[in-house]
Design an enzyme around this catalytic site. Sequence first.
Site, short mmCIF file in Angstrom:
data_model
loop_
_atom_site.label_atom_id
_atom_site.label_comp_id
_atom_site.label_asym_id
_atom_site.label_seq_id
_atom_site.Cartn_x
_atom_site.Cartn_y
_atom_site.Cartn_z
N TYR A 221 0.84 -1.20 0.00
CA TYR A 221 0.00 0.00 0.00
C TYR A 221 0.87 1.25 0.00
O TYR A 221 2.04 1.22 0.42
CB TYR A 221 -0.95 0.01 1.20
CG TYR A 221 -0.27 0.12 2.56
CD1 TYR A 221 -0.02 1.37 3.14
CD2 TYR A 221 0.12 -1.00 3.26
CE1 TYR A 221 0.58 1.49 4.37
CE2 TYR A 221 0.73 -0.91 4.51
CZ TYR A 221 0.95 0.34 5.06
OH TYR A 221 1.56 0.45 6.29
N CYS A 222 0.32 2.33 -0.50
CA CYS A 222 0.97 3.64 -0.47
C CYS A 222 -0.12 4.70 -0.41
O CYS A 222 -1.28 4.38 -0.15
CB CYS A 222 1.90 3.83 -1.68
SG CYS A 222 1.05 3.76 -3.27
N THR A 223 0.22 5.95 -0.65
CA THR A 223 -0.74 7.04 -0.48
C THR A 223 -1.93 6.93 -1.43
O THR A 223 -3.08 6.92 -1.01
CB THR A 223 -0.04 8.39 -0.69
OG1 THR A 223 1.10 8.47 0.16
CG2 THR A 223 -0.99 9.54 -0.37
N GLY A 225 -1.60 4.89 -4.63
CA GLY A 225 -1.51 3.70 -5.46
C GLY A 225 -0.39 3.66 -6.47
O GLY A 225 0.07 2.57 -6.85
N ILE A 252 -4.19 4.47 0.37
CA ILE A 252 -4.77 4.77 1.68
C ILE A 252 -5.94 5.75 1.55
O ILE A 252 -6.92 5.68 2.30
CB ILE A 252 -3.69 5.36 2.62
CG1 ILE A 252 -2.52 4.39 2.77
CG2 ILE A 252 -4.27 5.70 3.98
CD1 ILE A 252 -1.29 4.99 3.42
#
Length: 586
Positions: A221-223, A225, A252
Amino acid sequence: MGTSSCGDGEKQRIEDEEQYGVLLYYKYTSVPDLDELVSFYESSCNSLGLLGRVRLSPNGVNVTVGGKLTALEEHIAAAKSNCLFEGTDFKLASCHHPLNDKVAQECGFTSLSIRVVEELVTFSPCPLLKSPDISNAGKHLSAEEFHSVLQSANEYLDGDGKSENKELVLLDARNLYETRLGKFESENVETLDPEIRQYSDLPTWIDQNAEKLKGKNVLMYCTGGIRCEMASAYIRSKGTGFENTFQLYGGIQRYLEQFPSGGFFKGKNFVFDHRISVGSSKEDIVGSCLLCNNTFDDYSPRCRCRLCRMLVLVCNHCRVKGDMYVCELCRKHGKGEFPLSLDPPNQPSVSNGDDTRRKLRILCLHGFRQNASGFKGRTGSLAKKLKNIAELVFIDAPHELQFIYQTATPPSGACNKKFAWLVSPDFDKPSEAGWTVAQCQFDPLQYQNQTEGFGESLTYLKNVFAEKGPFDGILGFSQGAAMAAAVCGKQDQLVGEIDFRFCVLCSGFTPQPLLEKEQGSIKCPSLHIFGSQPGKDRQIVTQASSDLARLFDDGCATIIEHDFGHIIPTKSPYIDEIKAFLNQFI
């Protein structure tokens, strides 16, 4: 009453039109006409008054812009009319206008920047290496699917859709300063935090920690995508055992929209715009002050590490104007061991107080029988022309050499000491007698006999990096270039002791430690500068420098051949090519 109602409606309409928002979206796709796409963004963003960052490449787009909500909605409609953006996830959020000019400027929300780039996000530590095949990226999981997987903990569907009990791990693809504000936590699932300063450090972490991922279901996961797209493709490219790599679609941001109370995400989501961070309805704080460890998660004061310039959390009680802070990563590697209130001699230069860009710090290694002061003088023109992008740091080599002379009588008066990185097997340390007569005339091939002393020089450089670092790169001249190349050859073994991102090798040659290296086996980004005409460089023959360059991966190596002798050229077009190489790392 009717007039009043009409007035209220008009007021509401005006307020709606003035409501501010931020739009984020990306799309990996083949762009048939980049010029046409640039024109679209210039026309759309300028006409709608949108500010922010637009990055375009032959492989897609990455956009973060802000403006009136109505204008952003118009931009989305215009983009959707182009089949290029079919299936794009447009993330639109309402928020307040940028209130802090400093934060807005740092985040790029005081102007519109449209640039064509090689990579939408810089993934590789070597800007010239081929990126992973994005078509091999991990399978997208919606926020609901991602949440469901964490609920069921260790049971998940593998790539073939079969139920299988496998160990599950969460992998955070963000930078350390982001993860300090918030991250996913599940009681029965391990969360791997690479603790990286920048995204381009992630592939190295993956390489060094592949065993933690192999044979497992990896949830990335990241901010928003985009970083997971490339990173998941890189993990899957490692083959058998890495197939079950998945990514949170929309990042997220989409997860918190679906689970406003936070779900499995604890804390706040760091964002790269003037909002700084976005939390759940719980508003729980997981961050802590760098100095006192009390809970704190506000980056708006923009405190930064004095060494690497990474954002750090310093609470209102501990923050004092003018204080210098050292981040946990620099502390972990033994850097910055003096009082915070002192102005350190090796603080990285910053172009101005409100700019996130900093000068590169480059460690400079002189040639054989030279010293730091002499090399600094000879490269004065280079330093002057690079002053806006690089700080050059000069040091003496560890092996002190005997003074020699070839005239009938030794020179009179004091003379600066001379040093070397590599010495011959019959090397004698300087005697108290001072000068000694040379045994023979100058031998242009003497460097071939300088095969000893690497171990001592390597240990010496480890201390230099610990005491004077960090450094972004190493520049070596002649024997200094050979020493720098030898360090590049051992870069994987020196992580945490000698960390750097590139090297510049001027009039170099292959040192003893690299004689067994295969061509193209050194992956460090490198710039090779040497004379193109045999005979012009009397010290190091052209072929020797060319042979050294061939040890570096073609995708990482840049070569500049000049028409001069044993020098570093600073005239155009050579200085322009040097700047172009260095600018990749800023």
